[in-house]
Design a protein around this motif. Structure first.
Motif, PDB file in Angstrom:
ATOM      1  N   ARG A 110       0.848  -1.195   0.000  1.00  0.00           N
ATOM      2  CA  ARG A 110       0.000   0.000   0.000  1.00  0.00           C
ATOM      3  C   ARG A 110       0.881   1.242   0.000  1.00  0.00           C
ATOM      4  NH1 ARG A 110       0.105  -2.597   4.756  1.00  0.00           N
ATOM      5  NH2 ARG A 110       0.301  -1.454   6.729  1.00  0.00           N
ATOM      6  N   VAL A 111       0.283   2.346  -0.396  1.00  0.00           N
ATOM      7  CA  VAL A 111       1.040   3.588  -0.556  1.00  0.00           C
ATOM      8  C   VAL A 111       1.615   4.056   0.773  1.00  0.00           C
ATOM      9  CG1 VAL A 111       0.850   6.035  -1.139  1.00  0.00           C
ATOM     10  CG2 VAL A 111      -0.188   4.327  -2.634  1.00  0.00           C
ATOM     11  N   PRO A 129      16.039  -1.742  -3.004  1.00  0.00           N
ATOM     12  CA  PRO A 129      15.165  -2.382  -3.988  1.00  0.00           C
ATOM     13  C   PRO A 129      13.987  -3.065  -3.286  1.00  0.00           C
ATOM     14  CG  PRO A 129      17.468  -2.924  -4.401  1.00  0.00           C
ATOM     15  CD  PRO A 129      17.408  -2.295  -3.047  1.00  0.00           C
ATOM     16  N   CYS A 130      12.826  -2.951  -3.886  1.00  0.00           N
ATOM     17  CA  CYS A 130      11.610  -3.478  -3.264  1.00  0.00           C
ATOM     18  C   CYS A 130      10.812  -4.345  -4.237  1.00  0.00           C
ATOM     19  CB  CYS A 130      10.718  -2.331  -2.780  1.00  0.00           C
ATOM     20  SG  CYS A 130      11.457  -1.296  -1.485  1.00  0.00           S
ATOM     21  N   PHE A 131       9.969  -5.177  -3.656  1.00  0.00           N
ATOM     22  CA  PHE A 131       8.969  -5.934  -4.384  1.00  0.00           C
ATOM     23  C   PHE A 131       7.599  -5.477  -3.897  1.00  0.00           C
ATOM     24  CE2 PHE A 131      12.691  -8.343  -4.925  1.00  0.00           C
ATOM     25  CZ  PHE A 131      12.520  -9.444  -5.751  1.00  0.00           C
ATOM     26  N   ILE A 132       6.599  -5.632  -4.725  1.00  0.00           N
ATOM     27  CA  ILE A 132       5.216  -5.407  -4.307  1.00  0.00           C
ATOM     28  C   ILE A 132       4.557  -6.758  -4.085  1.00  0.00           C
ATOM     29  CG2 ILE A 132       2.940  -4.596  -5.041  1.00  0.00           C
ATOM     30  CD1 ILE A 132       4.290  -2.288  -6.454  1.00  0.00           C
ATOM     31  N   GLN A 133       3.942  -6.925  -2.915  1.00  0.00           N
ATOM     32  CA  GLN A 133       3.225  -8.164  -2.621  1.00  0.00           C
ATOM     33  C   GLN A 133       1.816  -8.080  -3.192  1.00  0.00           C
ATOM     34  OE1 GLN A 133       3.217  -9.408   1.475  1.00  0.00           O
ATOM     35  NE2 GLN A 133       1.756 -11.070   1.122  1.00  0.00           N
ATOM     36  N   VAL A 134       1.445  -9.082  -3.966  1.00  0.00           N
ATOM     37  CA  VAL A 134       0.138  -9.124  -4.624  1.00  0.00           C
ATOM     38  C   VAL A 134      -0.714 -10.208  -3.974  1.00  0.00           C
ATOM     39  CG1 VAL A 134      -1.086  -9.331  -6.819  1.00  0.00           C
ATOM     40  CG2 VAL A 134       1.245  -8.394  -6.774  1.00  0.00           C
ATOM     41  N   ASN A 135      -1.928  -9.856  -3.617  1.00  0.00           N
ATOM     42  CA  ASN A 135      -2.867 -10.808  -3.015  1.00  0.00           C
ATOM     43  C   ASN A 135      -3.602 -11.517  -4.152  1.00  0.00           C
ATOM     44  OD1 ASN A 135      -4.850 -12.168  -1.580  1.00  0.00           O
ATOM     45  ND2 ASN A 135      -5.358 -10.437  -0.268  1.00  0.00           N
ATOM     46  N   VAL A 145      -1.519  -6.200  -2.188  1.00  0.00           N
ATOM     47  CA  VAL A 145      -2.401  -5.349  -2.973  1.00  0.00           C
ATOM     48  C   VAL A 145      -3.245  -6.223  -3.897  1.00  0.00           C
ATOM     49  CG1 VAL A 145      -0.720  -5.011  -4.853  1.00  0.00           C
ATOM     50  CG2 VAL A 145      -2.462  -3.272  -4.422  1.00  0.00           C
ATOM     51  N   SER A 146      -4.439  -5.775  -4.195  1.00  0.00           N
ATOM     52  CA  SER A 146      -5.285  -6.525  -5.119  1.00  0.00           C
ATOM     53  C   SER A 146      -4.721  -6.443  -6.532  1.00  0.00           C
ATOM     54  CB  SER A 146      -6.712  -5.968  -5.111  1.00  0.00           C
ATOM     55  OG  SER A 146      -6.751  -4.671  -5.685  1.00  0.00           O
ATOM     56  N   VAL A 147      -5.089  -7.413  -7.338  1.00  0.00           N
ATOM     57  CA  VAL A 147      -4.649  -7.407  -8.736  1.00  0.00           C
ATOM     58  C   VAL A 147      -5.102  -6.124  -9.427  1.00  0.00           C
ATOM     59  CG1 VAL A 147      -4.937  -8.553 -10.969  1.00  0.00           C
ATOM     60  CG2 VAL A 147      -4.558  -9.920  -8.901  1.00  0.00           C
ATOM     61  N   GLU A 148      -6.307  -5.686  -9.118  1.00  0.00           N
ATOM     62  CA  GLU A 148      -6.862  -4.499  -9.767  1.00  0.00           C
ATOM     63  C   GLU A 148      -6.105  -3.221  -9.377  1.00  0.00           C
ATOM     64  OE1 GLU A 148      -9.556  -7.794  -9.695  1.00  0.00           O
ATOM     65  OE2 GLU A 148      -8.612  -6.721  -8.008  1.00  0.00           O
ATOM     66  N   GLY A 152      -1.795   0.899 -10.185  1.00  0.00           N
ATOM     67  CA  GLY A 152      -1.759   2.202  -9.540  1.00  0.00           C
ATOM     68  C   GLY A 152      -0.695   2.283  -8.462  1.00  0.00           C
ATOM     69  N   LEU A 153      -0.568   1.214  -7.669  1.00  0.00           N
ATOM     70  CA  LEU A 153       0.454   1.207  -6.624  1.00  0.00           C
ATOM     71  C   LEU A 153       1.853   1.208  -7.232  1.00  0.00           C
ATOM     72  CD1 LEU A 153       1.340   1.034  -3.685  1.00  0.00           C
ATOM     73  CD2 LEU A 153       1.015  -1.450  -3.796  1.00  0.00           C
ATOM     74  N   LEU A 154       2.044   0.420  -8.267  1.00  0.00           N
ATOM     75  CA  LEU A 154       3.342   0.379  -8.932  1.00  0.00           C
ATOM     76  C   LEU A 154       3.712   1.754  -9.474  1.00  0.00           C
ATOM     77  CD1 LEU A 154       5.764  -1.210 -10.050  1.00  0.00           C
ATOM     78  CD2 LEU A 154       4.372  -1.740 -12.067  1.00  0.00           C
ATOM     79  N   ASN A 155       2.776   2.418 -10.097  1.00  0.00           N
ATOM     80  CA  ASN A 155       3.026   3.750 -10.643  1.00  0.00           C
ATOM     81  C   ASN A 155       3.381   4.747  -9.538  1.00  0.00           C
ATOM     82  OD1 ASN A 155       2.801   5.704 -13.030  1.00  0.00           O
ATOM     83  ND2 ASN A 155       1.392   6.611 -11.558  1.00  0.00           N
TER      84      ASN A 155
END
Length: 226
Positions: A110-111, A129-135, A145-148, A152-155
């Motif tokens: 999340r932001v 360096p980071c990764f985003i965790q996707v649910n 974060v949700s797929v949907e 937006g979070l990546l951006n």
């Protein structure tokens, strides 16, 4: 703490996991150098981790910031080339300590968390360096974060906060086949221009490698049951 017998088995178990990774890469026609073994050392004491370090393992994953902060400084002093990943949920009030302790953070979801990491990274003149965790399973009780909402979070992470997002991470639901979740994460990374994928644990890292994992998180297959 694990038993003496289990600790004594760590080098052999580690070697078996490495051989399995190499075989899985060969089956998938992948270069084994593309797959990083993240040895999950959460809940284990420093003396339990030493056999893996002495066997040449250098990438480790921890779930809790404070636990890692208490046990890794001494280990790092002896093994300065260790790369430590946060693979558990991060609270914003632990972000500053996480920036101090970890080399990579795999669990941005999340932001608010991303902003805290960015803020403390700027203060310390570092870039983690980071990764985003996707649910991927849309589980209400699970972080990610949700797929949907992922694009937006990546951006926001990359363009608004200036974070280096090099990968995506997922933990599939325990009661469902894992391969569809690994395949989904692979497609998301491909479509969004993200290079690395952290997916697969002790029970399923072979499937993850078949489906494109660049980081597999393996704990119990190396250290034994917690």
């Amino acid at each position: 703490m694990v038993s003496v017998a289990a600790v004594d088995d760590v080098p052999g178990r580690l070697e078996q996991v490495r051989r399995t990774i190499a075989r899985s890469c060969a089956d998938a026609r992948r270069d084994p150098a593309e797959v990083n073994l993240v040895c999950v050392s959460k809940t284990f004491e420093a003396e339990d981790i030493l056999p893996a370090l002495r066997s040449g393992q250098r990438i480790f994953g921890e779930n809790r910031v404070q636990e890692a902060a208490s046990k890794w400084p001494a280990l790092r002093a002896a093994f300065p080339d260790v790369e430590l990943h946060l693979i558990g949920p991060l609270q914003s009030n632990k972000a500053e300590l996480a920036v101090d302790v970890f080399d990579k953070i795999q669990t941005i979801d999340r932001v608010k968390i991303a902003s805290a990491i960015a803020e403390h990274s700027r203060k310390k003149n570092t870039n983690i360096p980071c990764f985003i965790q996707v649910n991927t399973g849309a589980e209400s009780q699970k972080a990610g974060v949700s797929v949907e909402d992922l694009p937006g979070l990546l951006n926001a992470c990359r363009h608004d906060l200036g974070l280096t997002i090099e990968g995506l991470m997922c933990i599939p639901p325990v009661d469902r086949p894992v391969s569809p979740h690994f395949a989904l994460l692979y497609r998301l990374a491909r479509d969004l221009g993200v290079e690395k994928l952290s997916m697969g644990m002790s029970a399923d890292f072979e499937q993850a490698i078949q489906l494109g994992a660049t980081h597999v998180r393996v704990g119990s297959a190396i250290f034994g049951a917690r």
